[in-house]
Motif scaffolding. Structure first.
Motif, PDB file in Angstrom:
ATOM      1  N   THR A  43       0.748  -1.034  -0.051  1.00 53.47           N
ATOM      2  CA  THR A  43       0.017   0.110  -0.088  1.00 53.47           C
ATOM      3  C   THR A  43       0.626   1.099  -0.037  1.00 53.47           C
ATOM      4  O   THR A  43       0.650   2.042  -0.746  1.00 53.47           O
ATOM      5  N   ARG A  44       2.152   1.443   0.824  1.00 56.50           N
ATOM      6  CA  ARG A  44       2.772   2.556   0.860  1.00 56.50           C
ATOM      7  C   ARG A  44       3.522   2.777  -0.347  1.00 56.50           C
ATOM      8  O   ARG A  44       3.828   3.752  -1.066  1.00 56.50           O
ATOM      9  N   LEU A  45       3.666   1.360  -1.114  1.00 58.87           N
ATOM     10  CA  LEU A  45       4.448   1.335  -2.570  1.00 58.87           C
ATOM     11  C   LEU A  45       3.625   2.281  -3.427  1.00 58.87           C
ATOM     12  O   LEU A  45       4.052   3.063  -4.330  1.00 58.87           O
ATOM     13  N   SER A  46       2.144   1.705  -3.345  1.00 53.35           N
ATOM     14  CA  SER A  46       1.365   2.276  -4.309  1.00 53.35           C
ATOM     15  C   SER A  46       1.202   4.139  -4.263  1.00 53.35           C
ATOM     16  O   SER A  46       1.113   4.729  -5.103  1.00 53.35           O
ATOM     17  N   LYS A  58       4.679  18.610 -11.237  1.00 47.04           N
ATOM     18  CA  LYS A  58       4.397  20.050 -10.669  1.00 47.04           C
ATOM     19  C   LYS A  58       3.003  19.941  -9.730  1.00 47.04           C
ATOM     20  O   LYS A  58       2.370  20.790 -10.017  1.00 47.04           O
ATOM     21  N   SER A  59       2.881  18.875  -9.041  1.00 53.45           N
ATOM     22  CA  SER A  59       1.746  18.697  -8.172  1.00 53.45           C
ATOM     23  C   SER A  59       0.463  18.289  -9.070  1.00 53.45           C
ATOM     24  O   SER A  59      -0.627  18.058  -8.521  1.00 53.45           O
ATOM     25  N   ARG A  60       0.594  17.994 -10.156  1.00 55.92           N
ATOM     26  CA  ARG A  60      -0.382  17.615 -10.962  1.00 55.92           C
ATOM     27  C   ARG A  60      -0.315  15.963 -10.976  1.00 55.92           C
ATOM     28  O   ARG A  60       0.662  15.537 -11.347  1.00 55.92           O
ATOM     29  N   PRO A  61      -1.392  15.263 -10.517  1.00 58.31           N
ATOM     30  CA  PRO A  61      -1.419  13.721 -10.478  1.00 58.31           C
ATOM     31  C   PRO A  61      -1.434  13.035 -11.920  1.00 58.31           C
ATOM     32  O   PRO A  61      -1.765  13.700 -12.881  1.00 58.31           O
ATOM     33  N   ASP A  62      -0.826  11.846 -12.075  1.00 56.21           N
ATOM     34  CA  ASP A  62      -0.896  11.229 -13.085  1.00 56.21           C
ATOM     35  C   ASP A  62      -1.212   9.764 -13.004  1.00 56.21           C
ATOM     36  O   ASP A  62      -1.464   8.788 -13.920  1.00 56.21           O
ATOM     37  N   THR A  63      -1.653   9.330 -11.861  1.00 51.97           N
ATOM     38  CA  THR A  63      -1.964   7.845 -11.513  1.00 51.97           C
ATOM     39  C   THR A  63      -3.155   7.999 -10.563  1.00 51.97           C
ATOM     40  O   THR A  63      -3.578   8.677  -9.622  1.00 51.97           O
ATOM     41  N   LEU A  64      -4.205   7.225 -11.330  1.00 51.16           N
ATOM     42  CA  LEU A  64      -5.325   6.552 -10.739  1.00 51.16           C
ATOM     43  C   LEU A  64      -5.215   5.342  -9.965  1.00 51.16           C
ATOM     44  O   LEU A  64      -4.764   4.406 -10.497  1.00 51.16           O
ATOM     45  N   TYR A  65      -5.399   5.548  -8.465  1.00 49.16           N
ATOM     46  CA  TYR A  65      -5.125   4.092  -7.838  1.00 49.16           C
ATOM     47  C   TYR A  65      -6.065   3.554  -7.075  1.00 49.16           C
ATOM     48  O   TYR A  65      -7.221   4.307  -6.752  1.00 49.16           O
ATOM     49  N   PHE A  66      -6.097   2.300  -6.815  1.00 45.99           N
ATOM     50  CA  PHE A  66      -6.979   1.565  -5.767  1.00 45.99           C
ATOM     51  C   PHE A  66      -6.183   0.895  -4.877  1.00 45.99           C
ATOM     52  O   PHE A  66      -5.471   0.088  -5.296  1.00 45.99           O
ATOM     53  N   LEU A 175      -2.516   3.513 -13.995  1.00 41.56           N
ATOM     54  CA  LEU A 175      -3.199   2.804 -13.036  1.00 41.56           C
ATOM     55  C   LEU A 175      -2.536   2.009 -12.167  1.00 41.56           C
ATOM     56  O   LEU A 175      -1.475   1.369 -12.536  1.00 41.56           O
ATOM     57  N   TYR A 176      -2.659   2.178 -10.777  1.00 40.27           N
ATOM     58  CA  TYR A 176      -2.051   1.431  -9.659  1.00 40.27           C
ATOM     59  C   TYR A 176      -3.043   0.701  -8.830  1.00 40.27           C
ATOM     60  O   TYR A 176      -3.894   1.296  -8.145  1.00 40.27           O
ATOM     61  N   ILE A 177      -3.036  -0.652  -8.853  1.00 38.98           N
ATOM     62  CA  ILE A 177      -4.120  -1.387  -8.267  1.00 38.98           C
ATOM     63  C   ILE A 177      -3.455  -2.314  -7.371  1.00 38.98           C
ATOM     64  O   ILE A 177      -2.861  -3.254  -7.727  1.00 38.98           O
ATOM     65  N   ASP A 178      -3.756  -2.362  -6.146  1.00 33.95           N
ATOM     66  CA  ASP A 178      -3.175  -3.010  -5.009  1.00 33.95           C
ATOM     67  C   ASP A 178      -4.292  -3.754  -4.334  1.00 33.95           C
ATOM     68  O   ASP A 178      -5.297  -3.095  -3.701  1.00 33.95           O
ATOM     69  N   ASP A 179      -4.372  -5.250  -4.430  1.00 33.16           N
ATOM     70  CA  ASP A 179      -5.145  -6.006  -3.590  1.00 33.16           C
ATOM     71  C   ASP A 179      -6.702  -5.334  -3.638  1.00 33.16           C
ATOM     72  O   ASP A 179      -7.239  -5.276  -2.757  1.00 33.16           O
ATOM     73  N   PRO A 180      -7.253  -5.855  -5.014  1.00 38.09           N
ATOM     74  CA  PRO A 180      -8.537  -5.417  -4.978  1.00 38.09           C
ATOM     75  C   PRO A 180      -9.521  -6.378  -4.435  1.00 38.09           C
ATOM     76  O   PRO A 180     -10.811  -6.276  -4.441  1.00 38.09           O
ATOM     77  N   LYS A 232      -0.734   2.757 -18.887  1.00 39.88           N
ATOM     78  CA  LYS A 232       0.234   1.675 -18.293  1.00 39.88           C
ATOM     79  C   LYS A 232      -0.571   1.127 -16.708  1.00 39.88           C
ATOM     80  O   LYS A 232      -1.229   2.153 -16.276  1.00 39.88           O
ATOM     81  N   ALA A 233      -0.028   0.124 -16.293  1.00 38.40           N
ATOM     82  CA  ALA A 233      -0.744  -0.421 -15.094  1.00 38.40           C
ATOM     83  C   ALA A 233       0.305  -1.050 -14.109  1.00 38.40           C
ATOM     84  O   ALA A 233       1.228  -1.740 -14.701  1.00 38.40           O
ATOM     85  N   VAL A 234       0.259  -1.146 -13.063  1.00 32.18           N
ATOM     86  CA  VAL A 234       0.929  -1.814 -11.963  1.00 32.18           C
ATOM     87  C   VAL A 234      -0.216  -2.425 -11.161  1.00 32.18           C
ATOM     88  O   VAL A 234      -1.203  -2.044 -10.605  1.00 32.18           O
ATOM     89  N   ILE A 235      -0.067  -3.783 -10.918  1.00 35.62           N
ATOM     90  CA  ILE A 235      -0.816  -4.689 -10.241  1.00 35.62           C
ATOM     91  C   ILE A 235      -0.139  -5.326  -9.074  1.00 35.62           C
ATOM     92  O   ILE A 235       0.854  -6.173  -9.365  1.00 35.62           O
ATOM     93  N   SER A 236      -0.528  -5.177  -7.926  1.00 38.35           N
ATOM     94  CA  SER A 236       0.180  -5.873  -6.652  1.00 38.35           C
ATOM     95  C   SER A 236      -0.719  -6.637  -5.927  1.00 38.35           C
ATOM     96  O   SER A 236      -2.038  -6.124  -5.866  1.00 38.35           O
ATOM     97  N   SER A 237      -0.371  -7.849  -5.606  1.00 40.94           N
ATOM     98  CA  SER A 237      -1.337  -8.270  -4.673  1.00 40.94           C
ATOM     99  C   SER A 237      -0.470  -9.797  -3.870  1.00 40.94           C
ATOM    100  O   SER A 237       0.394 -10.191  -4.137  1.00 40.94           O
ATOM    101  N   HIS A 238      -1.336 -10.111  -2.786  1.00 41.11           N
ATOM    102  CA  HIS A 238      -0.717 -11.292  -1.582  1.00 41.11           C
ATOM    103  C   HIS A 238      -1.528 -12.466  -2.149  1.00 41.11           C
ATOM    104  O   HIS A 238      -1.212 -13.471  -1.630  1.00 41.11           O
TER     105      HIS A 238
END
Length: 395
Positions: A43-46, A58-66, A175-180, A232-238
């Motif tokens: 979660t901290r990594l996301s 410059k403070s503009r986001p580029d990542t939609l995360y879950f 997109l960054y999706i962690d353990d949905p 592009k996307a990162v997906i992390s899960s246990h």
């Protein structure tokens, strides 16, 4: 040349994020898939991945995360006074909901929700609340798992609009999706993984009209050029089942698969490429307890970890009882009793209790006997990243 998977080491999380972003941008990968067991810091990594994007832009986001924080954007009003009109409040301060009202996502949210659950919902955009119903019963309190799956369906519906290129989500590049799949059963875990993979394939193939050229008079080109604008996307899960399904669904896409490990829960991280199977985590756990045993830094929870490893090994060989892994060894009855006794206690990894010397010796005996019977090739995941060179002393 050696065909062993590569192990990349990082001294801190920010360097790890740099590697992940490089894989997706300069590395040409569509996706990065991370397997990591709980407590690694997914979660901290996301959040660090998201924060690095804001610092670069410059403070503009580029990542939609879950992640777990996404679930916290909703909070319950349980109507404690009347106990009749329970609602879920939406935190509209978050960019996650930017443009939500204008997009009218109820149909797409309902499309996904019908695949996983049997309740319905209503969104009140004046009060920014959600209420749930089943049949004739309104304002029901859904379970924690049902709440999580509803929030996931909201995320999926928003992602569809992101891929469509709606104005309010033009800022999304990743997109960054962690353990949905928190609290989901195996059937829903498979369905969620399959639906996610389908959406990610659409994201990587996204195309949009190219921006008009500055010197191009308006109206000259009747049909604007269509160019690739992938997300592009990162997906992390246990969750091994979820991770396996995502890997299989995305196997024809360009992607990297890693096992993420944080040795001894310190500040350093390792990424090990895992092209064949995501189940490397059991071997990594075995390497961790072996390193702890060799160093003498053994704590009560290590018995729980060791028993888990023996159970997975027994299951792999078609047995239900982990005792088969020590059966026939010297003192096998003692080993089995010790594992049963010590692993049934509740131990916290956050307040570790060090084992007494007798139990350390017993743990080492069980582990050494197990490793002698099963010849695992343990990875070198504990070598620390190279330290920065010390500054030269002043003359």
């Amino acid at each position: 040349m050696s065909d062993k998977p590569k192990i990349h080491r990082f001294t801190d999380m920010r360097r790890l994020v740099t590697r992940l972003r490089d894989d997706l941008s300069g590395g040409g990968q569509d996706f990065v898939l991370l397997y990591a067991y709980n407590g690694t810091g997914k979660t901290r990594l996301s959040m660090e991945f998201k924060d690095v994007g804001k610092r670069k832009n410059k403070s503009r986001p580029d990542t939609l995360y879950f992640n777990a924080y996404t679930e916290d954007l909703f909070s319950w009003d349980n109507d404690l006074e009347k106990n009749s009109e329970r609602r879920l409040h939406i935190n509209t301060d978050s960019t996650f909901f930017k443009g939500l009202k204008e997009l009218a996502l109820e149909e797409r949210i309902g499309h996904y929700l019908a695949r996983y659950a049997e309740f319905l919902f209503d969104i009140d955009y004046d009060k920014w609340t959600v209420s749930f119903r089943k049949g004739e019963v309104r304002h029901i309190k859904v379970s924690r798992g049902e709440e999580n799956i509803f929030i996931w369906c909201v995320f999926m519906a928003i992602c569809e609009r992101v891929i469509d290129g709606v104005e309010s989500y033009q800022w999304v590049k990743y997109l960054y999706i962690d353990d949905p799949i928190t609290s989901l059963d195996d059937n829903n875990a498979i369905a969620v993984a399959s639906d996610l993979a389908k959406l990610l394939r659409k994201a990587k193939d996204r195309k949009q009209p190219a921006p008009a050229m500055a010197d191009d008079p308006a109206g000259i080109e009747e049909a604007p050029r269509i160019v690739p604008v992938p997300i592009k996307a990162v997906i992390s899960s246990h969750h091994a089942l979820f991770f396996n399904v995502v890997c299989n669904e995305l196997k024809k896409s360009t992607h990297k698969k890693y096992f993420l490990h944080r040795p001894e829960r310190g500040d350093a991280y390792t990424l090990r490429t895992t092209n064949d199977t995501p189940f490397f985590h059991h071997v990594a756990m075995l390497a961790e307890v072996k390193e702890a045993s060799d160093s003498g830094r053994l704590y009560a929870y290590h018995f729980n970890v060791l028993r888990g490893i023996l159970e997975k090994t027994a299951t792999f060989f078609g047995n239900d009882d982990f005792g088969v892994c020590v059966h026939g060894l010297d003192d096998d009855e003692l080993y089995a009793r010790a594992l049963n006794l010590m692993s049934h206690e509740t131990y916290s990894v956050y307040q570790p209790v060090e084992l007494v010397e007798d139990n350390k010796r017993l743990f080492k005996q069980i582990l050494d006997a197990f490793l002698q019977r099963y010849q695992f090739e343990l990875p070198d995941i504990f070598a620390q990243p190279a330290a920065a060179k010390a500054a030269a002393p002043a003359p």
